[in-house]
Scaffold this active site. Structure first.
Site, PDB file in Angstrom:
ATOM      1  CG  HIS A 305      -2.075   0.913   1.112  1.00  0.00           C
ATOM      2  ND1 HIS A 305      -2.000   2.252   1.397  1.00  0.00           N
ATOM      3  CD2 HIS A 305      -3.331   0.683   0.677  1.00  0.00           C
ATOM      4  CE1 HIS A 305      -3.176   2.798   1.162  1.00  0.00           C
ATOM      5  NE2 HIS A 305      -4.002   1.878   0.715  1.00  0.00           N
ATOM      6  CG  ASP A 362      -8.417  -4.507  -2.630  1.00  0.00           C
ATOM      7  OD1 ASP A 362      -9.611  -4.308  -2.378  1.00  0.00           O
ATOM      8  OD2 ASP A 362      -7.666  -3.654  -3.125  1.00  0.00           O
TER       9      ASP A 362
HETATM   10  N1  CMC Z   1       4.089  -7.520  -4.835  1.00  0.00           N
HETATM   11  C1  CMC Z   1       5.428  -7.464  -5.063  1.00  0.00           C
HETATM   12  N2  CMC Z   1       6.173  -6.367  -4.915  1.00  0.00           N
HETATM   13  C2  CMC Z   1       5.550  -5.243  -4.544  1.00  0.00           C
HETATM   14  C3  CMC Z   1       4.167  -5.202  -4.283  1.00  0.00           C
HETATM   15  C4  CMC Z   1       3.434  -6.397  -4.441  1.00  0.00           C
HETATM   16  N3  CMC Z   1       2.115  -6.425  -4.224  1.00  0.00           N
HETATM   17  N4  CMC Z   1       3.803  -3.960  -3.929  1.00  0.00           N
HETATM   18  C5  CMC Z   1       4.921  -3.216  -3.961  1.00  0.00           C
HETATM   19  N5  CMC Z   1       5.988  -4.002  -4.326  1.00  0.00           N
HETATM   20  C6  CMC Z   1       7.394  -3.570  -4.406  1.00  0.00           C
HETATM   21  C7  CMC Z   1       7.629  -2.775  -5.690  1.00  0.00           C
HETATM   22  O1  CMC Z   1       8.079  -3.604  -6.746  1.00  0.00           O
HETATM   23  C8  CMC Z   1       8.679  -1.788  -5.251  1.00  0.00           C
HETATM   24  O2  CMC Z   1       9.934  -2.452  -5.256  1.00  0.00           O
HETATM   25  P1  CMC Z   1      11.282  -1.629  -5.579  1.00  0.00           P
HETATM   26  O3  CMC Z   1      11.392  -0.577  -4.521  1.00  0.00           O
HETATM   27  O4  CMC Z   1      12.355  -2.675  -5.498  1.00  0.00           O
HETATM   28  O5  CMC Z   1      11.101  -1.063  -6.951  1.00  0.00           O
HETATM   29  C9  CMC Z   1       8.340  -1.500  -3.783  1.00  0.00           C
HETATM   30  O6  CMC Z   1       7.619  -2.662  -3.336  1.00  0.00           O
HETATM   31  C10 CMC Z   1       7.459  -0.277  -3.593  1.00  0.00           C
HETATM   32  O7  CMC Z   1       6.320  -0.389  -4.448  1.00  0.00           O
HETATM   33  P2  CMC Z   1       5.739   0.817  -5.291  1.00  0.00           P
HETATM   34  O8  CMC Z   1       4.953   0.266  -6.435  1.00  0.00           O
HETATM   35  O9  CMC Z   1       6.826   1.798  -5.609  1.00  0.00           O
HETATM   36  O10 CMC Z   1       4.779   1.453  -4.205  1.00  0.00           O
HETATM   37  P3  CMC Z   1       3.514   2.321  -4.455  1.00  0.00           P
HETATM   38  O11 CMC Z   1       3.242   3.022  -3.188  1.00  0.00           O
HETATM   39  O12 CMC Z   1       3.667   3.160  -5.684  1.00  0.00           O
HETATM   40  O13 CMC Z   1       2.387   1.233  -4.777  1.00  0.00           O
HETATM   41  C11 CMC Z   1       0.577  -0.280  -4.606  1.00  0.00           C
HETATM   42  C12 CMC Z   1       1.417   0.813  -3.901  1.00  0.00           C
HETATM   43  C13 CMC Z   1      -0.675  -0.564  -3.767  1.00  0.00           C
HETATM   44  C14 CMC Z   1       0.128   0.229  -5.977  1.00  0.00           C
HETATM   45  C15 CMC Z   1       1.443  -1.554  -4.741  1.00  0.00           C
HETATM   46  O14 CMC Z   1       1.806  -2.024  -3.459  1.00  0.00           O
HETATM   47  C16 CMC Z   1       0.733  -2.651  -5.537  1.00  0.00           C
HETATM   48  O15 CMC Z   1       0.774  -2.646  -6.788  1.00  0.00           O
HETATM   49  N6  CMC Z   1       0.060  -3.636  -4.826  1.00  0.00           N
HETATM   50  C17 CMC Z   1      -0.712  -4.666  -5.504  1.00  0.00           C
HETATM   51  C18 CMC Z   1      -2.050  -4.099  -5.918  1.00  0.00           C
HETATM   52  C19 CMC Z   1      -2.998  -3.909  -4.738  1.00  0.00           C
HETATM   53  O16 CMC Z   1      -3.180  -4.783  -3.909  1.00  0.00           O
HETATM   54  N7  CMC Z   1      -3.638  -2.735  -4.704  1.00  0.00           N
HETATM   55  C20 CMC Z   1      -4.660  -2.405  -3.685  1.00  0.00           C
HETATM   56  C21 CMC Z   1      -4.267  -1.254  -2.812  1.00  0.00           C
HETATM   57  S1  CMC Z   1      -5.344  -1.099  -1.374  1.00  0.00           S
HETATM   58  C22 CMC Z   1      -6.905  -0.720  -2.011  1.00  0.00           C
HETATM   59  C23 CMC Z   1      -6.971   0.487  -2.850  1.00  0.00           C
HETATM   60  O17 CMC Z   1      -6.329   1.498  -2.587  1.00  0.00           O
HETATM   61  O18 CMC Z   1      -7.723   0.466  -3.827  1.00  0.00           O
END
Ligand code: CMC
Length: 427
Positions: A305, A362
């Site tokens: 998140h 989720d």
């Molecule tokens: N699985 C594997 N690696 C992950 C995941 C994951 N679910 N989430 C983040 N990472 C890694 C990502 O690859 C990155 O690694 P690095 O620093 O080495 O490049 C690091 O963790 C930080 O991730 P980010 O994408 O830069 O973080 P963000 O804050 O931009 O993204 C997120 C947050 C929710 C989009 C992401 O965690 C994600 O894609 N999760 C899976 C989708 C999900 O479950 N979304 C629902 C969110 S809660 C409900 C809502 O808000 O709608």
């Protein structure tokens, strides 16, 4: 805080007020930055930017805290109802019994949609994704309710808010009934908001439909847990759309479109599909390895998140509720065992530990929704249904804010510098 933040840019010092909220990080008010320095700030994804002032929802992502108008989400989920939380989000205080009855009654009496709107559905393919239908039909509401689109009239704003909260379940249920080829079911005013939605969704007009209190309770809890979440992507979309003076129906349609993405509300559908694809706990290591592989776009859906670097408090409530609901319904879904095992393995894996990736809202919601009988493509629709009150509350707060301006971010331009046009035969 009091102290100003000092900036020295190219030997030209300037100062910016530091403003404190009631809780949470202070903000540096940089509204005069461009005038003072000629520079912009650069923050793609808004990781360090507060885009507005708000008194609705507070999140402490490091501690895993979520408060609506000061009340912790776990207390609301366990003790309150979705109608009461809706009133709280919109009005700032918990309602008295009389206020709650009046509010519920008003919402109930706005649940029907214009009969012509029902015709609108016929233009969609039966196999259309219900979120595509939601984007279209909710956007079309502004064509049906002209008398509540003047955003400068507080009374019209109130009516539009009630209409949106009341009609979203009807439209969501119609999207489902349409997809399975059954006739639309009208709302029934002696049912609760959530009971009414379940009946409109699952009732077959040839039979009586009894709302199962276990299902109604679980659904209501899921609605509470999704009702608002501060300035997330879809809420910011609603605010940005609304900042131009667009009508509320158009703004909520914009929010629904944003919510659909798999990184946001679409993750609940993706999470259950992923758990089903994993199938049995012995395949978990394979999927964990894929999630950690930088060359593989796969991510563990329902994990991680932007704000929570600790347990998402909503996931905690849902993890417990998933077991309760399945037990009460006498259902045994192997997907729940896979989810629990996956959570345990991920929480011990240094990749997830170091990046502070925990289950989010989720991760477990899909298991409950599936047990209730929803197909996965309806999951994000249910999120949109519940989030509508949050969007509406945030939109109203923005419109009433005297500081409100049209949202207009700036950019770091990296394209071509000025050059002269070359006619096509000379290129
Ligand atoms: N699985 C594997 N690696 C992950 C995941 C994951 N679910 N989430 C983040 N990472 C890694 C990502 O690859 C990155 O690694 P690095 O620093 O080495 O490049 C690091 O963790 C930080 O991730 P980010 O994408 O830069 O973080 P963000 O804050 O931009 O993204 C997120 C947050 C929710 C989009 C992401 O965690 C994600 O894609 N999760 C899976 C989708 C999900 O479950 N979304 C629902 C969110 S809660 C409900 C809502 O808000 O709608």
């Amino acid at each position: 805080m009091g102290d100003n933040a000092k900036l020295d840019l190219g030997g030209k010092p300037s100062e910016y007020p530091v403003v404190s909220g009631t809780i949470g990080p202070d903000v540096i008010d940089i509204r005069k930055l461009y005038a003072a320095t000629g520079a912009f700030t650069f923050d793609p994804g808004f990781t360090s930017t507060a885009a507005c002032e708000s008194a609705i929802t507070y999140i402490d992502g490091d501690e895993g805290v979520l408060l609506h108008r000061g009340y912790p989400i776990d207390q609301l989920a366990e003790q309150s109802s979705f109608m009461e939380v809706s009133y709280l989000l919109l009005n700032g205080e918990l309602p008295s019994k009389a206020e709650l009855d009046k509010f519920s009654n008003t919402i109930t009496r706005h649940t029907m949609v214009h009969e012509q709107l029902a015709q609108f559905f016929r233009g969609f393919r039966r196999d259309a994704h219900p979120m595509a239908i939601m984007c279209g039909v909710v956007g079309a509401l502004s064509a049906f309710y002209h008398d509540s689109t003047d955003i400068n009239d507080p009374q019209q704003r109130l009516i539009a808010s009630h209409r949106l909260i009341a009609k979203i379940p009807t439209i969501a249920a119609m999207a489902y009934q349409y997809s399975v080829g059954r006739p639309f079911v009208f709302p029934k005013n002696d049912l609760s908001y959530t009971g009414n939605f379940l009946r409109m969704t699952f009732a077959n007009p040839a039979e009586e439909y009894e709302v199962d209190p276990i299902v109604e309770d679980a659904m209501d809890k899921i609605f509470i847990l999704h009702a608002d979440h501060e300035q997330n992507a879809s809420t910011s979309t609603v605010r940005l759309a609304g900042s131009s003076g667009a009508n509320p129906f158009a703004c909520i349609a914009a929010g629904i479109a944003c919510l659909w993405g798999p990184a946001h509300g679409g993750a609940n559908e993706a999470a259950l599909n992923m758990l089903r694809e994993i199938g049995t706990p012995d395949r978990i290591p394979e999927f964990i390895a894929r999630a950690k592989n930088k060359d593989d776009p796969f991510r563990l859906m329902g994990f991680g998140h932007r704000v929570y670097k600790n347990f998402d408090p909503r996931a905690k409530v849902l993890s417990k509720a998933a077991t309760d609901v399945l037990n009460k319904l006498g259902k045994n879904d192997p997907v729940l065992d896979t989810a629990r095992e996956l959570e345990q393995i991920a929480l011990k894996d240094p990749y997830f530990v170091d990046k502070k990736l925990y289950p989010n809202v989720d991760f477990y919601s899909g298991v409950i929704l599936s047990a209730i009988g929803f197909p996965t493509n309806m999951f994000t629709v249910l999120f949109a249904l519940a989030r509508t009150v949050g969007w509406v509350a945030q939109w109203n707060e923005m419109i009433s804010d005297p500081q409100q301006k049209i949202g207009r971010p700036r950019q770091l331009y990296t394209g071509a510098t000025k050059r002269d046009y070359v006619p096509v035969d000379k290129r």
